[in-house]
Scaffold this motif. Structure first.
Motif, short mmCIF file in Angstrom:
data_model
loop_
_atom_site.label_atom_id
_atom_site.label_comp_id
_atom_site.label_asym_id
_atom_site.label_seq_id
_atom_site.Cartn_x
_atom_site.Cartn_y
_atom_site.Cartn_z
N THR A 100 0.85 -1.18 0.00
CA THR A 100 0.00 0.00 0.00
C THR A 100 0.89 1.24 0.00
OG1 THR A 100 -1.85 1.10 1.13
CG2 THR A 100 -0.15 0.13 2.52
N ALA A 101 0.34 2.38 -0.43
CA ALA A 101 1.14 3.60 -0.51
C ALA A 101 0.23 4.82 -0.48
CB ALA A 101 2.00 3.61 -1.77
N PHE A 102 0.82 5.96 -0.16
CA PHE A 102 0.04 7.20 -0.11
C PHE A 102 0.99 8.39 -0.11
CE2 PHE A 102 0.90 5.75 4.17
CZ PHE A 102 1.33 6.88 4.84
N ASN A 143 9.00 -3.13 12.94
CA ASN A 143 8.25 -3.73 11.87
C ASN A 143 7.80 -2.63 10.90
OD1 ASN A 143 8.28 -6.48 12.81
ND2 ASN A 143 6.86 -5.84 14.41
N PHE A 144 7.05 -2.98 9.86
CA PHE A 144 6.60 -1.98 8.89
C PHE A 144 5.78 -0.89 9.58
CE2 PHE A 144 3.37 -5.35 8.83
CZ PHE A 144 2.20 -4.62 9.03
N HIS A 145 5.80 0.29 8.99
CA HIS A 145 5.07 1.42 9.55
C HIS A 145 3.57 1.16 9.42
CE1 HIS A 145 3.63 5.56 10.13
NE2 HIS A 145 4.78 5.76 10.75
N PRO A 146 2.77 1.43 10.45
CA PRO A 146 1.36 1.02 10.43
C PRO A 146 0.43 1.87 9.58
CG PRO A 146 1.86 2.15 12.49
CD PRO A 146 3.16 1.98 11.76
N ALA A 147 0.89 2.99 9.02
CA ALA A 147 -0.01 3.87 8.26
C ALA A 147 -0.36 3.27 6.91
CB ALA A 147 0.64 5.24 8.07
N ARG A 148 -1.64 3.32 6.57
CA ARG A 148 -2.12 2.87 5.25
C ARG A 148 -2.52 4.06 4.39
NH1 ARG A 148 -4.58 -2.25 3.86
NH2 ARG A 148 -5.37 -2.13 1.73
N GLN A 149 -3.26 5.00 4.94
CA GLN A 149 -3.65 6.25 4.30
C GLN A 149 -3.69 7.32 5.38
OE1 GLN A 149 -4.17 7.07 1.16
NE2 GLN A 149 -4.15 5.06 0.19
N THR A 150 -3.45 8.56 5.02
CA THR A 150 -3.57 9.66 5.96
C THR A 150 -4.73 10.55 5.57
OG1 THR A 150 -2.01 11.03 4.72
CG2 THR A 150 -1.10 9.66 6.50
N ALA A 151 -5.23 11.28 6.54
CA ALA A 151 -6.29 12.27 6.30
C ALA A 151 -5.97 13.51 7.12
CB ALA A 151 -7.65 11.71 6.68
N TYR A 152 -6.25 14.68 6.55
CA TYR A 152 -6.05 15.94 7.27
C TYR A 152 -7.40 16.39 7.80
CZ TYR A 152 -4.17 20.51 8.44
OH TYR A 152 -3.76 21.64 9.12
N PHE A 153 -7.53 16.37 9.12
CA PHE A 153 -8.82 16.66 9.75
C PHE A 153 -8.58 17.44 11.03
CE2 PHE A 153 -12.12 15.45 12.85
CZ PHE A 153 -13.26 15.89 12.17
N ALA A 154 -9.35 18.54 11.21
CA ALA A 154 -9.26 19.36 12.42
C ALA A 154 -7.82 19.81 12.67
CB ALA A 154 -9.80 18.61 13.63
N GLU A 155 -7.13 20.23 11.59
CA GLU A 155 -5.75 20.72 11.64
C GLU A 155 -4.77 19.67 12.15
OE1 GLU A 155 -5.78 24.32 13.87
OE2 GLU A 155 -6.93 25.42 12.38
N THR A 157 -2.95 15.66 11.02
CA THR A 157 -2.78 14.55 10.10
C THR A 157 -2.97 13.26 10.88
OG1 THR A 157 -1.22 15.78 8.73
CG2 THR A 157 -1.23 13.40 8.48
N ILE A 158 -3.96 12.47 10.50
CA ILE A 158 -4.29 11.26 11.24
C ILE A 158 -4.29 10.06 10.31
CG2 ILE A 158 -5.66 12.46 12.99
CD1 ILE A 158 -8.18 11.61 11.49
N PHE A 159 -4.13 8.87 10.88
CA PHE A 159 -4.24 7.64 10.10
C PHE A 159 -4.71 6.51 11.01
CE2 PHE A 159 0.14 7.54 11.68
CZ PHE A 159 0.28 6.22 12.11
N GLY A 165 -5.81 -1.62 15.66
CA GLY A 165 -7.11 -0.97 15.57
C GLY A 165 -7.15 0.36 16.29
N SER A 166 -6.24 1.25 15.97
CA SER A 166 -6.17 2.54 16.65
C SER A 166 -6.09 3.66 15.61
CB SER A 166 -4.95 2.62 17.57
OG SER A 166 -4.98 1.61 18.54
#
Length: 333
Positions: A100-102, A143-155, A157-159, A165-166
């Protein structure tokens, strides 16, 4: 897959398994027509690695003649951004389709992060378009980095974690892996630098008298690591260079100068080196950083012995930022 070409009205990029084509919206019954003047003679291994922003489309590519590589296009040209070393790493993957990538932006830098999450690959890399450099990224367990996609919300960057499951916040203002910022404890982010190998042009051996570099110290009040995060310094490793040696009682074997610690009050910098072409590294010698108010800003390691070549492995430990400058190596013959 189909992606809209950034900044090019009515044009799309149709990405197949062996070729990519540009199609234009012409309306009427035909609707879209293929652009006969441009195509990419590679397709994608995994459509999950296709990422687009306002400037580029990037993906993990291959065709019937070439091994996997990273391609980037803006719709009129194509560029291979992966180096020969990265290409070698990619062609040795067991399951490149499990990936996966983003894209994401941080502090004025545009990053393309891609992850291969199969257990036999377990790899994440990030490419910085501003510096044109690749970096390894991991979670706090290497291990591999857990991020799959990021979103910019409420100022922010979250993923969502790929294997957890977090919901996480991603920021350079966060200096550790925290389950709860209010507790003030967390796990240190793996921060490692491996320097270029130093050799004398005429291949003559040399003495390594001193290695030092400048680092910011004394400006932050250090938080503590969580109590269950035991860290061992100077642990003995196997011939493969990564797995620690353990006793029959399942305890880590240490060198004479090694020790294990928990709940560290201040960060430290650990140094080991290789004189064997990075096949094996020396024991670790660490330096505890100064507490708040003590601004001495240079770290030194003396009398590192005789060598034909030398490579340094530097590890930064702690729940704080690290700002370090280029190192200086003093040698003699």
């Amino acid at each position: 897959a189909i992606k809209r070409l950034p900044g090019r009205a009515n044009n799309i990029l149709v990405i197949g398994s062996s070729v990519c084509e540009v199609w234009t919206n012409v309306g009427g019954e035909e609707n879209y027509r293929r652009n006969s003047s441009f195509n990419i003679d590679s397709g994608t291994i995994s459509k999950s690695t296709i990422a687009a922003n306002e400037k580029f489309i990037t993906f993990l590519a291959q065709n019937e003649n070439n091994a996997p590589t990273i391609l980037v296009t803006e719709g009129s040209s194509v560029q291979n951004i992966s180096t020969d070393g990265i290409d070698n790493l990619l062609q040795n993957l067991n399951h490149p389709d499990k990936s996966t990538a983003f894209f994401y932006k941080q502090d004025g830098h545009l990053f393309y992060q891609f992850t291969f999450f199969d257990q036999s690959d377990n790899l994440s890399l990030v490419y910085d378009f501003k510096t044109n450099m690749f970096f390894h990224v991991t979670d706090d367990d290497y291990n591999f980095h857990p991020a799959r996609q990021t979103a910019y919300f409420a100022e922010k960057t979250i993923f969502i974690g790929l294997n957890r499951g977090s919901i996480y916040e991603l920021s350079t203002d966060i200096d550790g892996v925290y389950e709860d910022l209010n507790t003030g404890t967390g796990r240190t982010i793996p921060r490692i630098r491996v320097t270029n190998t130093v050799r004398i042009p005429d291949a003559s051996p040399f003495y390594v008298n001193n290695f030092n570099f400048w680092i910011e110290q004394g400006v932050t009040n250090f938080p503590k690591l969580s109590e269950d995060n035991e860290i061992c310094f100077g642990d003995m490793i196997t011939e493969f260079g990564s797995n620690p040696m353990i006793t029959e009682g399942n305890e880590i074997m240490l060198t004479e100068d090694g020790y294990c610690a928990v709940d560290l009050d201040s960060p430290r910098v650990d140094l080991s080196f290789s004189k064997l072409g990075n096949e094996a590294f020396s024991n670790i010698v660490g330096v505890q950083l100064n507490s708040e108010g003590y601004y001495r800003n240079r770290l030194n390691w003396h009398r590192l012995g005789f060598a034909n070549e030398i490579t340094f492995h530097i590890r930064f430990w702690g729940l704080n930022r690290f700002i370090a400058n280029n190192g200086v190596l003093e040698i003699g013959k």
